[in-house]
Design an enzyme around this catalytic site. Structure first.
Site, PDB file in Angstrom:
ATOM      1  N   HIS A 120       3.961  -5.803  -9.044  1.00 35.58           N
ATOM      2  CA  HIS A 120       5.049  -4.905  -9.435  1.00 35.58           C
ATOM      3  C   HIS A 120       6.371  -5.618  -9.704  1.00 35.58           C
ATOM      4  CE1 HIS A 120       2.206  -1.875  -8.022  1.00 35.58           C
ATOM      5  NE2 HIS A 120       2.948  -0.963  -8.620  1.00 35.58           N
ATOM      6  N   ALA A 121       6.426  -6.935  -9.511  1.00 40.41           N
ATOM      7  CA  ALA A 121       7.651  -7.676  -9.839  1.00 40.41           C
ATOM      8  C   ALA A 121       7.984  -7.566 -11.316  1.00 40.41           C
ATOM      9  CB  ALA A 121       7.515  -9.140  -9.438  1.00 40.41           C
TER      10      ALA A 121
END
Length: 200
Positions: A120-121
């Site tokens: 999810h970065a």
């Protein structure tokens, strides 16, 4: 070759493995890693979450560890660091709303310094407007986020210039390996020294 100085941006309920594993692995090969979080100081902790895949349509989230920060974000200067690590989990959802986080991320791209981002970065990368024209991996549900930010989604680990990305903690071996390559880390495998037998 001396180790590099790396910055890791973490937050509450970041993915446990994606914080703990690279934080320890990068130190194990000689790099220095500072872990920071907006609005928190050195010595404080963030709560992590374990994302596991058990046959459901998406991951299951469980409480992880308390991870201790090694520096204060408002006191670090990104110019002092050779690379950046962005773990995934739920934290990027709110970390991307902090201007200081986006400013730090943009610094590493403007200076063409190595960046490792996983899962999810990609939400942080998209918010920082650094994906356009790049090939980028992320958690599979974020394919539209990557493409919406002008990037090309890749289903695996990929290196595009200074950026190394992976889908989730299952990609750790290849993701960390490719990041070490971009950092220029040399690891030599040799026989360990054997102690000479003592004489009678």
């Amino acid at each position: 070759m001396p180790g590099k100085k790396l910055l890791m941006i973490v937050g509450d309920f970041g993915e446990d493995y994606e914080i703990m594993v690279p934080f320890q692995a990068l130190q194990a090969v000689g790099h220095e890693v500072d872990a920071v979080c907006p609005e928190k100081s050195e010595g404080e902790t963030v709560k992590t979450a374990v994302h596991d895949f058990r046959g459901d349509q998406t991951y299951v989230e469980s409480r992880g560890h308390d991870f201790q920060l090694t520096a204060s974000m408002d006191e670090v200067d990104p110019a002092d660091y050779d690379g950046l690590v962005l773990p995934g989990g739920r934290a990027p959802e709110y970390l991307r709303t902090h201007d200081e986080v986006l400013s730090v991320v943009r610094h590493f791209f403007e200076e063409d310094k190595p960046v490792a981002a996983i899962c999810h970065a990609a939400q942080i990368l998209a918010a920082a407007d650094v994906i356009e024209g790049r090939t980028c991996s992320a958690y599979s549900a974020l394919e539209s986020d990557v493409e919406g930010a002008g990037g090309t989604y890749y289903d695996g680990v990929t290196t595009d210039g200074n950026l190394v990305t992976g889908r989730d903690w299952g990609d750790h071996v290849e993701w960390i390996s490719q990041f070490l390559d971009v950092l220029g880390t040399e690891i030599h495998h040799g026989e360990s020294a054997q102690a000479e037998p003592a004489e009678d």
